[in-house]
Design a protein around this motif. Structure first.
Motif, PDB file in Angstrom:
ATOM      1  N   GLU A  18      24.625  42.861   4.045  1.00  0.00           N
ATOM      2  CA  GLU A  18      23.548  42.120   3.377  1.00  0.00           C
ATOM      3  C   GLU A  18      22.232  42.869   3.504  1.00  0.00           C
ATOM      4  O   GLU A  18      21.423  42.933   2.576  1.00  0.00           O
ATOM      5  CB  GLU A  18      23.389  40.719   4.000  1.00  0.00           C
ATOM      6  CG  GLU A  18      24.512  39.758   3.655  1.00  0.00           C
ATOM      7  CD  GLU A  18      24.624  38.608   4.655  1.00  0.00           C
ATOM      8  OE1 GLU A  18      25.696  37.987   4.688  1.00  0.00           O
ATOM      9  OE2 GLU A  18      23.657  38.354   5.406  1.00  0.00           O
ATOM     10  N   TYR A  19      22.041  43.421   4.696  1.00  0.00           N
ATOM     11  CA  TYR A  19      20.799  44.128   4.957  1.00  0.00           C
ATOM     12  C   TYR A  19      20.643  45.325   4.023  1.00  0.00           C
ATOM     13  O   TYR A  19      19.612  45.513   3.371  1.00  0.00           O
ATOM     14  CB  TYR A  19      20.770  44.597   6.428  1.00  0.00           C
ATOM     15  CG  TYR A  19      19.386  44.975   6.872  1.00  0.00           C
ATOM     16  CD1 TYR A  19      18.510  44.010   7.355  1.00  0.00           C
ATOM     17  CD2 TYR A  19      18.949  46.285   6.759  1.00  0.00           C
ATOM     18  CE1 TYR A  19      17.224  44.340   7.725  1.00  0.00           C
ATOM     19  CE2 TYR A  19      17.654  46.623   7.126  1.00  0.00           C
ATOM     20  CZ  TYR A  19      16.800  45.644   7.612  1.00  0.00           C
ATOM     21  OH  TYR A  19      15.522  45.982   7.970  1.00  0.00           O
ATOM     22  N   LYS A  20      21.752  46.101   3.930  1.00  0.00           N
ATOM     23  CA  LYS A  20      21.699  47.338   3.153  1.00  0.00           C
ATOM     24  C   LYS A  20      21.549  47.046   1.653  1.00  0.00           C
ATOM     25  O   LYS A  20      20.772  47.705   0.955  1.00  0.00           O
ATOM     26  CB  LYS A  20      22.984  48.123   3.425  1.00  0.00           C
ATOM     27  CG  LYS A  20      23.086  49.436   2.690  1.00  0.00           C
ATOM     28  CD  LYS A  20      24.179  50.319   3.309  1.00  0.00           C
ATOM     29  CE  LYS A  20      24.401  51.578   2.487  1.00  0.00           C
ATOM     30  NZ  LYS A  20      25.405  51.409   1.425  1.00  0.00           N
ATOM     31  N   HIS A  21      22.305  46.049   1.167  1.00  0.00           N
ATOM     32  CA  HIS A  21      22.340  45.840  -0.287  1.00  0.00           C
ATOM     33  C   HIS A  21      21.216  44.955  -0.809  1.00  0.00           C
ATOM     34  O   HIS A  21      20.863  45.041  -1.976  1.00  0.00           O
ATOM     35  CB  HIS A  21      23.689  45.247  -0.704  1.00  0.00           C
ATOM     36  CG  HIS A  21      24.820  46.206  -0.533  1.00  0.00           C
ATOM     37  ND1 HIS A  21      24.923  47.358  -1.262  1.00  0.00           N
ATOM     38  CD2 HIS A  21      25.879  46.208   0.315  1.00  0.00           C
ATOM     39  CE1 HIS A  21      26.009  48.023  -0.885  1.00  0.00           C
ATOM     40  NE2 HIS A  21      26.608  47.343   0.081  1.00  0.00           N
ATOM     41  N   PHE A  22      20.688  44.094   0.032  1.00  0.00           N
ATOM     42  CA  PHE A  22      19.703  43.130  -0.479  1.00  0.00           C
ATOM     43  C   PHE A  22      18.368  43.165   0.275  1.00  0.00           C
ATOM     44  O   PHE A  22      17.319  43.225  -0.344  1.00  0.00           O
ATOM     45  CB  PHE A  22      20.297  41.712  -0.465  1.00  0.00           C
ATOM     46  CG  PHE A  22      21.575  41.618  -1.240  1.00  0.00           C
ATOM     47  CD1 PHE A  22      21.558  41.697  -2.631  1.00  0.00           C
ATOM     48  CD2 PHE A  22      22.793  41.496  -0.598  1.00  0.00           C
ATOM     49  CE1 PHE A  22      22.734  41.643  -3.354  1.00  0.00           C
ATOM     50  CE2 PHE A  22      23.984  41.439  -1.322  1.00  0.00           C
ATOM     51  CZ  PHE A  22      23.952  41.512  -2.700  1.00  0.00           C
ATOM     52  N   LEU A  28      11.521  46.857  -0.245  1.00  0.00           N
ATOM     53  CA  LEU A  28      10.854  47.932  -0.980  1.00  0.00           C
ATOM     54  C   LEU A  28       9.989  47.357  -2.096  1.00  0.00           C
ATOM     55  O   LEU A  28       8.846  47.762  -2.300  1.00  0.00           O
ATOM     56  CB  LEU A  28      11.897  48.870  -1.589  1.00  0.00           C
ATOM     57  CG  LEU A  28      12.258  50.095  -0.755  1.00  0.00           C
ATOM     58  CD1 LEU A  28      13.331  50.914  -1.470  1.00  0.00           C
ATOM     59  CD2 LEU A  28      11.008  50.962  -0.542  1.00  0.00           C
ATOM     60  N   GLU A  29      10.547  46.386  -2.836  1.00  0.00           N
ATOM     61  CA  GLU A  29       9.769  45.735  -3.897  1.00  0.00           C
ATOM     62  C   GLU A  29       8.560  45.021  -3.302  1.00  0.00           C
ATOM     63  O   GLU A  29       7.462  45.078  -3.844  1.00  0.00           O
ATOM     64  CB  GLU A  29      10.634  44.729  -4.667  1.00  0.00           C
ATOM     65  CG  GLU A  29      11.788  45.333  -5.451  1.00  0.00           C
ATOM     66  CD  GLU A  29      11.328  46.196  -6.625  1.00  0.00           C
ATOM     67  OE1 GLU A  29      10.163  46.039  -7.068  1.00  0.00           O
ATOM     68  OE2 GLU A  29      12.119  47.030  -7.096  1.00  0.00           O
ATOM     69  N   ALA A  30       8.789  44.352  -2.174  1.00  0.00           N
ATOM     70  CA  ALA A  30       7.708  43.588  -1.558  1.00  0.00           C
ATOM     71  C   ALA A  30       6.579  44.500  -1.075  1.00  0.00           C
ATOM     72  O   ALA A  30       5.407  44.128  -1.141  1.00  0.00           O
ATOM     73  CB  ALA A  30       8.243  42.754  -0.393  1.00  0.00           C
ATOM     74  N   ILE A  41      16.204  39.895  -6.158  1.00  0.00           N
ATOM     75  CA  ILE A  41      17.213  40.615  -5.381  1.00  0.00           C
ATOM     76  C   ILE A  41      17.816  39.698  -4.315  1.00  0.00           C
ATOM     77  O   ILE A  41      19.025  39.614  -4.139  1.00  0.00           O
ATOM     78  CB  ILE A  41      16.588  41.866  -4.707  1.00  0.00           C
ATOM     79  CG1 ILE A  41      16.169  42.871  -5.789  1.00  0.00           C
ATOM     80  CG2 ILE A  41      17.567  42.495  -3.724  1.00  0.00           C
ATOM     81  CD1 ILE A  41      15.338  44.034  -5.266  1.00  0.00           C
ATOM     82  N   VAL A  42      16.927  38.957  -3.636  1.00  0.00           N
ATOM     83  CA  VAL A  42      17.391  38.059  -2.575  1.00  0.00           C
ATOM     84  C   VAL A  42      18.251  36.930  -3.150  1.00  0.00           C
ATOM     85  O   VAL A  42      19.269  36.534  -2.573  1.00  0.00           O
ATOM     86  CB  VAL A  42      16.167  37.504  -1.813  1.00  0.00           C
ATOM     87  CG1 VAL A  42      16.541  36.324  -0.974  1.00  0.00           C
ATOM     88  CG2 VAL A  42      15.560  38.599  -0.937  1.00  0.00           C
ATOM     89  N   GLU A  43      17.866  36.432  -4.330  1.00  0.00           N
ATOM     90  CA  GLU A  43      18.662  35.356  -4.939  1.00  0.00           C
ATOM     91  C   GLU A  43      20.034  35.867  -5.365  1.00  0.00           C
ATOM     92  O   GLU A  43      21.030  35.156  -5.220  1.00  0.00           O
ATOM     93  CB  GLU A  43      17.901  34.731  -6.114  1.00  0.00           C
ATOM     94  CG  GLU A  43      16.839  33.756  -5.600  1.00  0.00           C
ATOM     95  CD  GLU A  43      16.011  33.097  -6.692  1.00  0.00           C
ATOM     96  OE1 GLU A  43      15.895  33.700  -7.791  1.00  0.00           O
ATOM     97  OE2 GLU A  43      15.483  32.004  -6.446  1.00  0.00           O
ATOM     98  N   PHE A  57      15.860  32.935   4.487  1.00  0.00           N
ATOM     99  CA  PHE A  57      14.475  33.005   4.957  1.00  0.00           C
ATOM    100  C   PHE A  57      13.633  33.853   4.003  1.00  0.00           C
ATOM    101  O   PHE A  57      12.509  33.484   3.637  1.00  0.00           O
ATOM    102  CB  PHE A  57      14.396  33.575   6.378  1.00  0.00           C
ATOM    103  CG  PHE A  57      12.994  33.576   6.908  1.00  0.00           C
ATOM    104  CD1 PHE A  57      12.451  32.420   7.443  1.00  0.00           C
ATOM    105  CD2 PHE A  57      12.204  34.709   6.827  1.00  0.00           C
ATOM    106  CE1 PHE A  57      11.138  32.396   7.898  1.00  0.00           C
ATOM    107  CE2 PHE A  57      10.884  34.693   7.272  1.00  0.00           C
ATOM    108  CZ  PHE A  57      10.357  33.528   7.815  1.00  0.00           C
ATOM    109  N   LEU A  58      14.207  34.986   3.570  1.00  0.00           N
ATOM    110  CA  LEU A  58      13.459  35.852   2.664  1.00  0.00           C
ATOM    111  C   LEU A  58      13.200  35.159   1.331  1.00  0.00           C
ATOM    112  O   LEU A  58      12.161  35.362   0.708  1.00  0.00           O
ATOM    113  CB  LEU A  58      14.211  37.161   2.437  1.00  0.00           C
ATOM    114  CG  LEU A  58      14.106  38.175   3.568  1.00  0.00           C
ATOM    115  CD1 LEU A  58      14.825  39.456   3.183  1.00  0.00           C
ATOM    116  CD2 LEU A  58      12.650  38.478   3.895  1.00  0.00           C
ATOM    117  N   LYS A  59      14.145  34.332   0.889  1.00  0.00           N
ATOM    118  CA  LYS A  59      13.934  33.605  -0.355  1.00  0.00           C
ATOM    119  C   LYS A  59      12.699  32.714  -0.234  1.00  0.00           C
ATOM    120  O   LYS A  59      11.837  32.686  -1.106  1.00  0.00           O
ATOM    121  CB  LYS A  59      15.166  32.759  -0.695  1.00  0.00           C
ATOM    122  CG  LYS A  59      15.022  32.034  -2.004  1.00  0.00           C
ATOM    123  CD  LYS A  59      16.191  31.124  -2.311  1.00  0.00           C
ATOM    124  CE  LYS A  59      15.816  30.271  -3.512  1.00  0.00           C
ATOM    125  NZ  LYS A  59      16.838  29.291  -3.850  1.00  0.00           N
TER     126      LYS A  59
END
Ligand SMILES: [Zn+2]
Length: 204
Positions: A18-22, A28-30, A41-43, A57-59
């Motif tokens: 999850e960490y690597k792909h999302f 990076l976007e943030a 991306i998180v969704e 949490f990131l969502k």
């Protein structure tokens, strides 16, 4: 897991995959303040890993950042109420409606962020970070809700007090779309004018 920008350091479960792909691409976007893309991306990640607490949490976090950015943009919004001197006030109805629409958008985004946080709280009822973050979201939501309620009340009460017709041209006023001037009359009634009618009266 570390969320750099807001100073959050939340020990929430997140698999290396999850960490690597999302998480990494979203961060990076943030970093470029591109919070809507980060949220996308998180969704996507949550569609594939609905139980990921880190992604949840990131969502909430990115939703909050989007809402926060939008509400600071509102401060550059033209003033919807302007004093014209001698107790006259100009209210821009179209702008007020737009502003109310923006408020609603922000409150909707915050409500979605809050849903994620509520889910997280169920699994981490004692996480201080999660509780504190819920507090942030709630207070922002309440503040915006209060401001828009006040504005709505002003807009929906004025026709009752000032009537639906312009004192100048005697034609009807659309409080949602037109610029309207309010002024106390000599009998201390509140009178309403179309802005152009008021301006041509002042000139004469
Ligand atoms: Zn008029």
């Amino acid at each position: 897991m570390h969320v750099a920008e807001g100073g959050f350091d939340v020990p929430l479960k997140c698999s290396p995959e999850e960490y690597k792909h999302f998480v990494e691409p979203a961060m990076l976007e943030a970093q470029n303040s591109n919070f809507p893309s980060a949220l996308d991306i998180v969704e996507n990640g949550l569609n594939a890993h609905p139980a990921s607490e880190g992604l949840m949490f990131l969502k909430a976090y990115f939703g909050y950042k989007i809402a926060d950015t939008m509400s600071s943009e509102l401060s550059s919004f033209p003033k919807v109420i302007q004093p014209l001197g001698n107790g006259a006030l100009m209210v821009d109805g179209a702008m007020t409606s737009q502003l109310l629409g923006k408020f609603q958008e922000i409150v909707k985004i915050l409500s979605e962020a809050e849903e994620s946080i509520n889910e997280l709280l169920q699994v981490n009822p004692s996480s201080q970070e999660v509780v504190a973050f819920k507090g942030y979201i709630d207070s922002k939501k309440n503040q915006l809700g209060q401001e828009s309620e006040n504005m709505k009340a002003t807009i929906s009460n004025t026709p009752n007090i000032a009537g639906g017709f312009c004192v100048g041209c005697r034609k009807s006023i659309s409080y949602d779309t037109q610029k309207v001037v309010f002024r106390k009359s000599s009998g201390s009634q509140l009178e309403a004018w179309h802005l152009p009618c008021f301006q041509s009266k002042v000139k004469n």
